[in-house]
Design a protein around this motif. Structure first.
Motif, mmCIF file in Angstrom:
data_model
loop_
_atom_site.group_PDB
_atom_site.id
_atom_site.type_symbol
_atom_site.label_atom_id
_atom_site.label_comp_id
_atom_site.label_asym_id
_atom_site.label_seq_id
_atom_site.Cartn_x
_atom_site.Cartn_y
_atom_site.Cartn_z
ATOM 1 N N PHE A 28 0.830 -1.200 0.000
ATOM 2 C CA PHE A 28 0.000 0.000 0.000
ATOM 3 C C PHE A 28 0.866 1.252 0.000
ATOM 4 O O PHE A 28 0.620 2.199 -0.745
ATOM 5 C CB PHE A 28 -0.915 -0.023 1.213
ATOM 6 N N THR A 44 2.600 1.611 -3.570
ATOM 7 C CA THR A 44 1.876 1.720 -4.840
ATOM 8 C C THR A 44 0.625 2.585 -4.792
ATOM 9 O O THR A 44 0.094 2.931 -5.846
ATOM 10 C CB THR A 44 1.467 0.318 -5.343
ATOM 11 N N ARG A 45 0.148 2.957 -3.616
ATOM 12 C CA ARG A 45 -1.123 3.677 -3.540
ATOM 13 C C ARG A 45 -0.938 4.989 -2.773
ATOM 14 O O ARG A 45 -1.591 5.280 -1.787
ATOM 15 C CB ARG A 45 -2.186 2.769 -2.903
ATOM 16 N N GLU A 61 -3.971 7.485 -2.136
ATOM 17 C CA GLU A 61 -4.860 7.061 -1.053
ATOM 18 C C GLU A 61 -4.177 7.226 0.298
ATOM 19 O O GLU A 61 -4.806 7.642 1.277
ATOM 20 C CB GLU A 61 -5.267 5.604 -1.257
ATOM 21 N N GLU A 110 -8.059 -1.053 2.674
ATOM 22 C CA GLU A 110 -7.032 -1.378 1.682
ATOM 23 C C GLU A 110 -7.531 -2.394 0.651
ATOM 24 O O GLU A 110 -7.239 -2.278 -0.537
ATOM 25 C CB GLU A 110 -5.777 -1.916 2.368
#
Length: 269
Positions: free
Chosen positions: A160, A163-164, A167, A248
């Motif tokens: 997480f 790559t995110r 968010e 997630e």
């Protein structure tokens, strides 16, 4: 959103959907009813009515002097469902909410059609107890938003963070500007610090699912597995992600949860 004064405290709540059966959702520590933003659409799509609310100490509910206990918060939930005429419902709690849900089942099991306990434990043990003591110390010096930004590091997986990033930035910003006073946070924190149902769970006979994030390091998955082993006949499932798996990886989490609910609904009876 309506607010009702119940059990000596104003409780803010929201009901959505027209389904014949109700799912009641109980939030975790320092989380308001928006915790469930990624679950409610799936529950509504499956034909359930959904009741969620702010525990005392957060959101638009009152923040009376603590410490609070799982029994007190379970009694709040009981007062709310009784006021609304909700009975024979499915109860889900995540993290601290899972502790409140356990206490509800031990106190008011006759109300429940099913019970789901997510990312939670029967007792904190030596690891979690030390972590929570540090949160209490840090909150009093650095404030609740700082502690909750630290909790973000424990809640999400390495993937997480890698790559995110958009968010992640949203979550970190929400934590930075969250609205909970230190006394209210410590009042809620007492719930998870003082919780222990290890000798009581044999009394739960309602259909129960214990659901955990595969990579949960905040409430380690092993503690959730021990909880499952203490509840006779309970089901066990894991889902991708860590303690924040409901955010997630909501789709697999929701799939496991809704599948369990559909196994224990009364629509075909």
């Amino acid at each position: 959103m309506p607010t009702e004064r119940l059990n000596g405290s104003a409780i803010n709540y929201r009901i959505e959907g027209e389904g014949p059966e109700t799912v009641v959702l109980v939030n975790g520590l320092a989380d308001d009813l928006e915790t469930w933003a990624f679950q409610v659409p799936a529950l509504l799509a499956a034909g359930f009515r959904v009741l969620r609310f702010d525990n005392r100490g957060i959101g638009a509910s009152d923040r009376p002097t603590g410490p609070y206990s799982a029994q007190l918060l379970a009694d709040d939930a009981k007062a709310l469902v009784d006021h609304l005429g909700v009975a024979d419902f499915h109860l889900m709690g995540v993290s601290m909410g899972g502790m409140v849900a356990q206490q509800y089942a031990l106190s008011y099991q006759e109300d429940l059609r099913s019970l789901t306990l997510a990312c939670t434990y029967a007792a904190p043990g030596p690891f979690c107890s030390r972590m929570f003591a540090m949160w209490a110390d840090a909150a009093q010096v650095l404030g609740v938003p700082f502690v909750m930004r630290d909790v973000t590091l424990w809640a999400f997986t390495l993937d997480f963070f890698r790559t995110r990033t958009d968010e992640l930035a949203e979550f970190e910003t929400a934590m930075r500007y969250m609205d909970q006073s230190v006394p209210a946070y410590l009042a809620q924190l007492a719930v998870i610090q003082n919780f222990d149902t290890t000798g009581l769970l044999g009394g739960i006979s309602v259909p129960t699912l214990v659901l955990a994030g595969e990579q949960d390091i905040l409430i380690p998955t092993a503690l959730s597995k021990e909880l499952h082993e203490l509840i006779p006949g309970s089901s066990w499932a894991t889902t991708p992600g860590g303690h924040g798996c409901i955010w997630e990886h909501p789709d697999p989490f929701n799939a496991s949860f809704v599948d369990f609910l559909l196994q224990h609904n009364g629509r075909s009876s």
